[in-house]
Design a protein around this motif. Structure first.
Motif, PDB file in Angstrom:
ATOM      1  N   LYS A   5      74.066  33.008  16.154  1.00 34.60           N
ATOM      2  CA  LYS A   5      73.125  32.052  16.731  1.00 34.60           C
ATOM      3  C   LYS A   5      71.800  32.065  15.972  1.00 34.60           C
ATOM      4  O   LYS A   5      71.148  31.049  15.832  1.00 34.60           O
ATOM      5  N   LYS A   6      71.424  33.213  15.489  1.00 34.20           N
ATOM      6  CA  LYS A   6      70.119  33.343  14.847  1.00 34.20           C
ATOM      7  C   LYS A   6      70.045  32.608  13.513  1.00 34.20           C
ATOM      8  O   LYS A   6      69.096  31.889  13.246  1.00 34.20           O
ATOM      9  N   VAL A   7      71.030  32.739  12.664  1.00 27.67           N
ATOM     10  CA  VAL A   7      70.963  32.128  11.342  1.00 27.67           C
ATOM     11  C   VAL A   7      71.645  30.776  11.279  1.00 27.67           C
ATOM     12  O   VAL A   7      71.331  29.960  10.418  1.00 27.67           O
ATOM     13  N   GLY A   8      72.610  30.517  12.163  1.00 25.85           N
ATOM     14  CA  GLY A   8      73.244  29.210  12.241  1.00 25.85           C
ATOM     15  C   GLY A   8      73.940  28.811  10.958  1.00 25.85           C
ATOM     16  O   GLY A   8      74.743  29.557  10.398  1.00 25.85           O
ATOM     17  N   ILE A   9      73.604  27.630  10.468  1.00 25.47           N
ATOM     18  CA  ILE A   9      74.265  27.038   9.311  1.00 25.47           C
ATOM     19  C   ILE A   9      73.948  27.787   8.007  1.00 25.47           C
ATOM     20  O   ILE A   9      74.660  27.659   7.026  1.00 25.47           O
TER      21      ILE A   9
END
Length: 89
Positions: A5-9
């Protein structure tokens, strides 16, 4: 390749390039990949075809815009000024 969730894409970059650069890339790419509203049919179906080329998947209209967004801040400013000068709606 797992994404959190923190870094995503930007999970594909791993531990490289630093936090600030990855955050900027994340905001640009997430905004670029979402569906935008079509200027002709007013439906959220516009997707990016190539850099600066956008296509509505619903009505099929192809138009140019910004590299990452279909409407750039300069376009919004220009249309506002034109409406002010012309006295349009």
């Amino acid at each position: 390749m797992a994404r959190t969730k923190k870094v995503g894409i930007t999970g594909r970059f791993g531990a490289r390039y630093g936090r600030k650069a990855k955050r900027q890339v994340r905001t640009i790419e997430e905004n670029m990949k979402k569906k935008h509203v079509c200027p002709r049919c007013d439906r959220p179906a516009v997707k990016r075809v190539a850099a600066g080329i956008w296509e509505c998947k619903k009505c099929g209209v192809v138009f140019t815009g910004g590299a990452y967004t279909p409407q750039t801040p300069m376009l919004k400013s220009a249309t506002r000024n034109i409406k002010r000068v012309v006295g349009g709606d």
